[in-house]
Design an enzyme around this catalytic site. Structure first.
Site, PDB file in Angstrom:
ATOM      1  N   SER A  50     -19.692 -37.324  -5.479  1.00 54.75           N
ATOM      2  CA  SER A  50     -19.803 -38.552  -4.706  1.00 54.75           C
ATOM      3  C   SER A  50     -20.858 -38.397  -3.601  1.00 54.75           C
ATOM      4  O   SER A  50     -22.010 -38.069  -3.884  1.00 54.75           O
ATOM      5  CB  SER A  50     -18.428 -38.943  -4.147  1.00 54.75           C
ATOM      6  OG  SER A  50     -18.414 -40.254  -3.676  1.00 54.75           O
ATOM      7  N   GLU A  93     -17.251 -46.842 -13.483  1.00 55.65           N
ATOM      8  CA  GLU A  93     -17.399 -46.812 -12.025  1.00 55.65           C
ATOM      9  C   GLU A  93     -18.741 -47.420 -11.630  1.00 55.65           C
ATOM     10  O   GLU A  93     -19.714 -47.355 -12.385  1.00 55.65           O
ATOM     11  CB  GLU A  93     -17.287 -45.387 -11.495  1.00 55.65           C
ATOM     12  CG  GLU A  93     -18.347 -44.414 -11.981  1.00 55.65           C
ATOM     13  CD  GLU A  93     -18.325 -43.108 -11.201  1.00 55.65           C
ATOM     14  OE1 GLU A  93     -18.286 -43.170  -9.961  1.00 55.65           O
ATOM     15  OE2 GLU A  93     -18.336 -42.036 -11.834  1.00 55.65           O
ATOM     16  N   HIS A 148     -14.176 -42.743 -10.921  1.00 55.42           N
ATOM     17  CA  HIS A 148     -14.940 -41.967  -9.954  1.00 55.42           C
ATOM     18  C   HIS A 148     -14.367 -40.556  -9.782  1.00 55.42           C
ATOM     19  O   HIS A 148     -13.183 -40.388  -9.497  1.00 55.42           O
ATOM     20  CB  HIS A 148     -14.930 -42.706  -8.615  1.00 55.42           C
ATOM     21  CG  HIS A 148     -15.847 -42.146  -7.582  1.00 55.42           C
ATOM     22  ND1 HIS A 148     -17.212 -42.109  -7.733  1.00 55.42           N
ATOM     23  CD2 HIS A 148     -15.588 -41.601  -6.359  1.00 55.42           C
ATOM     24  CE1 HIS A 148     -17.762 -41.573  -6.659  1.00 55.42           C
ATOM     25  NE2 HIS A 148     -16.795 -41.247  -5.815  1.00 55.42           N
TER      26      HIS A 148
END
Length: 244
Positions: free
Chosen positions: A86, A180, A210
């Site tokens: 991320s 996502e 995610h």
């Protein structure tokens, strides 16, 4: 994690995600420990400064200084595999840009899990119309990350990692979930790096969310994704041995 890192030995430099505002090496211990076990190398993970108390470039500085500290301890860049998820993936990509500017040796490879690439979230907003992401929307993601990036110049190469691709960057593996909003980030980065002459393997896991790799060991797709990480890192090790 995974024992004492000694100079001359391979290791993982892991950068956790969660929008620049939360989580820590402790929250990612399960995934990181499994990566350490599978790849037979210790892990160095940084507890970098986070928003809202700290703003850009605090986290970027901490990640850079962590890597430079490893080199000061006697490690070589070619012994280090950088990984991040991320926002941690964005930090990992930005680290490689900073190393280029400083003339410092790049890591052996980079692995990104659901990496943020475009901090303006325009790519994600476009992707938002094509997928139903149960985890986060592009609007919410932008609001979270901009707590750290408020007032930042998005043309800064530490942030505009898509505009800083080049053949001198390390070989990369990017994994993303097909369900996502950040899937398009990895897709655009992989295409740009390849067009620039770099090596980037892209895996879009259909129906996955995610950072689905955190679902190990219960999620079969997470296990398979980590199998792929093993194969990728092994191929890097083999190529480095052959080139030595």
């Amino acid at each position: 994690m995974g024992g004492q890192a000694k100079p001359g030995g391979r290791l993982i430099y892991y950068i956790h995600g969660s929008g620049y505002i939360s989580c820590s090496p402790a929250t990612h211990r399960g995934l990181v420990s499994e990566l350490s076990r599978r790849l037979h190398r210790p892990v160095f993970a940084v507890r970098y400064r986070r928003a809202p108390k700290y703003r850009f470039p605090a986290a970027h500085d901490d990640i850079l200084h962590g890597y430079l500290w490893l080199l000061e301890q006697g490690h070589r860049g070619g012994e280090i595999v950088v990984m991040g998820d991320s926002a941690g993936g964005h930090l990992a990509l930005g680290l490689c840009v900073q190393l280029r500017e400083l003339g410092v040796e790049q890591p052996a490879a980079l692995v990104g899990f659901s990496s943020l690439v475009d901090p303006t979230w325009r790519l994600a907003a476009a992707g938002n119309r094509l997928v139903w992401d149960q985890f986060i929307s592009a609007r919410t993601g932008r609001r979270i990350t901009h707590t750290y990036l408020v007032g930042a110049d998005f043309s800064d190469p530490r942030l505009d990692v898509l505009g800083a691709v080049g053949p001198d960057l390390p070989p990369m593996l990017l994994q993303t979930g097909g369900s996502e909003v950040l899937a398009s980030d990895s897709e655009h980065y992989a295409a740009a790096l390849r067009a620039a002459g770099g090596r980037c393997e892209l895996e879009v896991w259909s129906g996955m969310f995610h950072v689905f790799q955190m679902g190990y060991p219960r999620l079969s797709e997470a296990r398979s994704a980590l199998d792929s990480v093993e194969r990728f890192v092994e191929s890097i090790d083999t190529n480095n041995i052959a080139a030595a």
